[in-house]
Design a protein around this motif. Structure first.
Motif, PDB file in Angstrom:
ATOM      1  N   PRO A  46       0.860  -1.183   0.000  1.00 26.46           N
ATOM      2  CA  PRO A  46       0.000   0.000   0.000  1.00 26.46           C
ATOM      3  C   PRO A  46       0.900   1.238   0.000  1.00 26.46           C
ATOM      4  CG  PRO A  46       0.085  -0.972   2.188  1.00 26.46           C
ATOM      5  CD  PRO A  46       0.859  -1.888   1.277  1.00 26.46           C
ATOM      6  N   PHE A  47       0.363   2.371  -0.404  1.00 23.91           N
ATOM      7  CA  PHE A  47       1.159   3.589  -0.299  1.00 23.91           C
ATOM      8  C   PHE A  47       1.557   3.772   1.150  1.00 23.91           C
ATOM      9  CE2 PHE A  47      -0.965   4.794  -4.309  1.00 23.91           C
ATOM     10  CZ  PHE A  47       0.176   5.007  -5.061  1.00 23.91           C
ATOM     11  N   TYR A  48       2.817   4.197   1.363  1.00 23.58           N
ATOM     12  CA  TYR A  48       3.286   4.327   2.734  1.00 23.58           C
ATOM     13  C   TYR A  48       2.399   5.299   3.493  1.00 23.58           C
ATOM     14  CZ  TYR A  48       5.718   4.754   7.003  1.00 23.58           C
ATOM     15  OH  TYR A  48       5.976   4.731   8.345  1.00 23.58           O
ATOM     16  N   ASN A  49       2.009   4.884   4.687  1.00 23.83           N
ATOM     17  CA  ASN A  49       1.168   5.685   5.572  1.00 23.83           C
ATOM     18  C   ASN A  49       1.557   5.302   6.989  1.00 23.83           C
ATOM     19  OD1 ASN A  49      -0.864   6.655   7.248  1.00 23.83           O
ATOM     20  ND2 ASN A  49      -2.527   6.094   5.858  1.00 23.83           N
ATOM     21  N   GLU A  50       2.086   6.237   7.725  1.00 23.71           N
ATOM     22  CA  GLU A  50       2.541   5.951   9.081  1.00 23.71           C
ATOM     23  C   GLU A  50       1.417   5.420   9.972  1.00 23.71           C
ATOM     24  OE1 GLU A  50       5.360   8.057  12.458  1.00 23.71           O
ATOM     25  OE2 GLU A  50       4.643   9.226  10.764  1.00 23.71           O
ATOM     26  N   ASP A  51       0.175   5.764   9.633  1.00 24.97           N
ATOM     27  CA  ASP A  51      -0.960   5.283  10.425  1.00 24.97           C
ATOM     28  C   ASP A  51      -1.111   3.764  10.370  1.00 24.97           C
ATOM     29  OD1 ASP A  51      -1.596   7.871  11.199  1.00 24.97           O
ATOM     30  OD2 ASP A  51      -3.173   8.110   9.679  1.00 24.97           O
ATOM     31  N   ILE A  52      -0.653   3.127   9.284  1.00 22.70           N
ATOM     32  CA  ILE A  52      -0.793   1.666   9.183  1.00 22.70           C
ATOM     33  C   ILE A  52       0.533   0.947   9.410  1.00 22.70           C
ATOM     34  CG2 ILE A  52      -2.834   1.789   7.712  1.00 22.70           C
ATOM     35  CD1 ILE A  52      -1.005   1.101   5.311  1.00 22.70           C
ATOM     36  N   ASP A  53       1.570   1.710   9.748  1.00 23.65           N
ATOM     37  CA  ASP A  53       2.865   1.114  10.045  1.00 23.65           C
ATOM     38  C   ASP A  53       3.005   1.006  11.555  1.00 23.65           C
ATOM     39  OD1 ASP A  53       5.396   0.093   9.799  1.00 23.65           O
ATOM     40  OD2 ASP A  53       6.310   1.921   9.035  1.00 23.65           O
ATOM     41  N   GLY A  54       3.692   0.000  12.000  1.00 21.63           N
ATOM     42  CA  GLY A  54       3.871  -0.174  13.445  1.00 21.63           C
ATOM     43  C   GLY A  54       3.608  -1.605  13.845  1.00 21.63           C
ATOM     44  N   ASP A  55       2.844  -1.783  14.911  1.00 23.06           N
ATOM     45  CA  ASP A  55       2.582  -3.125  15.426  1.00 23.06           C
ATOM     46  C   ASP A  55       1.822  -4.009  14.448  1.00 23.06           C
ATOM     47  OD1 ASP A  55       3.880  -2.464  17.754  1.00 23.06           O
ATOM     48  OD2 ASP A  55       2.032  -1.908  18.811  1.00 23.06           O
ATOM     49  N   ILE A  93      10.997   2.140  -1.102  1.00 25.86           N
ATOM     50  CA  ILE A  93      12.037   2.777  -0.282  1.00 25.86           C
ATOM     51  C   ILE A  93      11.404   3.426   0.947  1.00 25.86           C
ATOM     52  CG2 ILE A  93      13.765   4.624  -0.209  1.00 25.86           C
ATOM     53  CD1 ILE A  93      14.412   3.878  -3.167  1.00 25.86           C
ATOM     54  N   ASP A  94      10.233   4.026   0.777  1.00 29.26           N
ATOM     55  CA  ASP A  94       9.540   4.601   1.941  1.00 29.26           C
ATOM     56  C   ASP A  94       9.284   3.524   2.998  1.00 29.26           C
ATOM     57  OD1 ASP A  94       9.507   7.115   0.803  1.00 29.26           O
ATOM     58  OD2 ASP A  94       7.394   7.043   0.207  1.00 29.26           O
ATOM     59  N   ARG A  98      11.645   2.658   7.262  1.00 30.17           N
ATOM     60  CA  ARG A  98      11.046   2.695   8.594  1.00 30.17           C
ATOM     61  C   ARG A  98      11.249   1.382   9.316  1.00 30.17           C
ATOM     62  NH1 ARG A  98      11.135   7.382   7.321  1.00 30.17           N
ATOM     63  NH2 ARG A  98       9.379   8.780   7.243  1.00 30.17           N
ATOM     64  N   PRO A  99      11.296   1.362  10.639  1.00 30.43           N
ATOM     65  CA  PRO A  99      11.248   2.536  11.497  1.00 30.43           C
ATOM     66  C   PRO A  99      12.496   3.406  11.309  1.00 30.43           C
ATOM     67  CG  PRO A  99      11.596   0.556  12.820  1.00 30.43           C
ATOM     68  CD  PRO A  99      11.404   0.124  11.398  1.00 30.43           C
ATOM     69  N   TYR A 100      12.312   4.696  11.478  1.00 34.32           N
ATOM     70  CA  TYR A 100      13.361   5.667  11.225  1.00 34.32           C
ATOM     71  C   TYR A 100      14.652   5.268  11.939  1.00 34.32           C
ATOM     72  CZ  TYR A 100      15.987   9.944  10.888  1.00 34.32           C
ATOM     73  OH  TYR A 100      16.980  10.855  10.638  1.00 34.32           O
ATOM     74  N   GLY A 101      15.735   5.253  11.177  1.00 30.07           N
ATOM     75  CA  GLY A 101      17.041   4.920  11.730  1.00 30.07           C
ATOM     76  C   GLY A 101      17.299   3.440  11.909  1.00 30.07           C
ATOM     77  N   ALA A 104      15.219  -1.383   6.946  1.00 30.81           N
ATOM     78  CA  ALA A 104      15.920  -2.495   6.296  1.00 30.81           C
ATOM     79  C   ALA A 104      17.081  -2.040   5.414  1.00 30.81           C
ATOM     80  CB  ALA A 104      14.928  -3.313   5.466  1.00 30.81           C
ATOM     81  N   LEU A 105      17.114  -0.761   5.038  1.00 25.57           N
ATOM     82  CA  LEU A 105      18.198  -0.264   4.185  1.00 25.57           C
ATOM     83  C   LEU A 105      19.392   0.277   4.971  1.00 25.57           C
ATOM     84  CD1 LEU A 105      16.142   1.657   1.458  1.00 25.57           C
ATOM     85  CD2 LEU A 105      17.304  -0.543   1.222  1.00 25.57           C
ATOM     86  N   VAL A 106      19.224   0.498   6.247  1.00 30.65           N
ATOM     87  CA  VAL A 106      20.261   1.156   7.046  1.00 30.65           C
ATOM     88  C   VAL A 106      21.580   0.386   6.976  1.00 30.65           C
ATOM     89  CG1 VAL A 106      20.953   1.805   9.399  1.00 30.65           C
ATOM     90  CG2 VAL A 106      18.652   2.316   8.580  1.00 30.65           C
ATOM     91  N   ALA A 107      22.625   1.104   6.573  1.00 31.00           N
ATOM     92  CA  ALA A 107      24.015   0.626   6.505  1.00 31.00           C
ATOM     93  C   ALA A 107      24.260  -0.411   5.408  1.00 31.00           C
ATOM     94  CB  ALA A 107      24.486   0.098   7.853  1.00 31.00           C
ATOM     95  N   LYS A 108      23.287  -0.650   4.542  1.00 34.25           N
ATOM     96  CA  LYS A 108      23.489  -1.622   3.459  1.00 34.25           C
ATOM     97  C   LYS A 108      24.049  -0.916   2.229  1.00 34.25           C
ATOM     98  CE  LYS A 108      20.308  -4.906   5.012  1.00 34.25           C
ATOM     99  NZ  LYS A 108      20.023  -6.209   5.022  1.00 34.25           N
TER     100      LYS A 108
END
Length: 183
Positions: A46-55, A93-94, A98-101, A104-108
């Protein structure tokens, strides 16, 4: 060359996409010790939406995140749409940022290749993809970015052209990964 696992994000959803065929050829002709895995499921995000990201993150997003987290490196293979990266790649990529910092892309290590039948060969899309991945925390290898120009170029059949794309994959794989900081 060391053992390495490369996740490939294909920026085109079209079944007969030249960029998907390019990703598949890179997968089929990967150097010894290198596993190239095309990340499946970008079309289901789905289009990235912080409301549906998380638990309760959507399963499609969790699936794509797991595929990229399991890789050592990431390669984007993308055309250019209207002077920039395709929306499907931007959206992936969006989700991967996440989660910020801690995404899955961090340091790759991350590189961009691809082809598009425009005078600039996808340079804008590739620059935008690299910038976005870098902001998401990836280690972008600028010297491993390859844009291919021309509608009459046989990207898959021309050994010189495909050789440049293979060389980008090798640079990505050979890039030294910095050790993870100890907490």
């Amino acid at each position: 060359m060391s053992t390495s696992r490369v996740a490939v994000l294909v920026g085109s959803l079209r079944a007969d996409s030249l960029n998907r065929k390019l990703a598949q050829k890179l997968q089929d002709q990967a150097p010894e010790g290198v596993t190239v895995e095309i990340v499946e499921g970008l079309e289901s995000l789905p289009f990235y939406n912080e409301d549906i990201d998380g638990d309760s993150v959507p399963e499609a997003a969790a699936h794509v995140r797991r595929q990229v987290e399991a890789a050592d490196r990431v390669l984007a293979v993308t055309p250019e749409y209207n002077g920039t990266m395709p929306a499907v790649l931007n959206n992936a990529i969006d989700w991967l940022s996440r989660p910020y910092g801690q995404g899955a892309l961090v340091a790759k290590p991350f590189a961009v290749v691809g082809t598009t039948p425009t005078p600039f060969g996808g340079q804008w899309a590739h620059a935008d993809t690299a910038r976005s991945a870098g902001i998401a925390g990836a280690v972008v290898l600028e010297d491993a970015t390859v844009s291919q120009t021309g509608i009459d170029v046989d990207v898959l059949g021309d050994p010189e052209v495909f050789g440049r794309l293979e060389a980008a994959l090798v640079k990505l794989v050979e890039h030294e990964v910095a050790p993870s900081p100890v907490a």
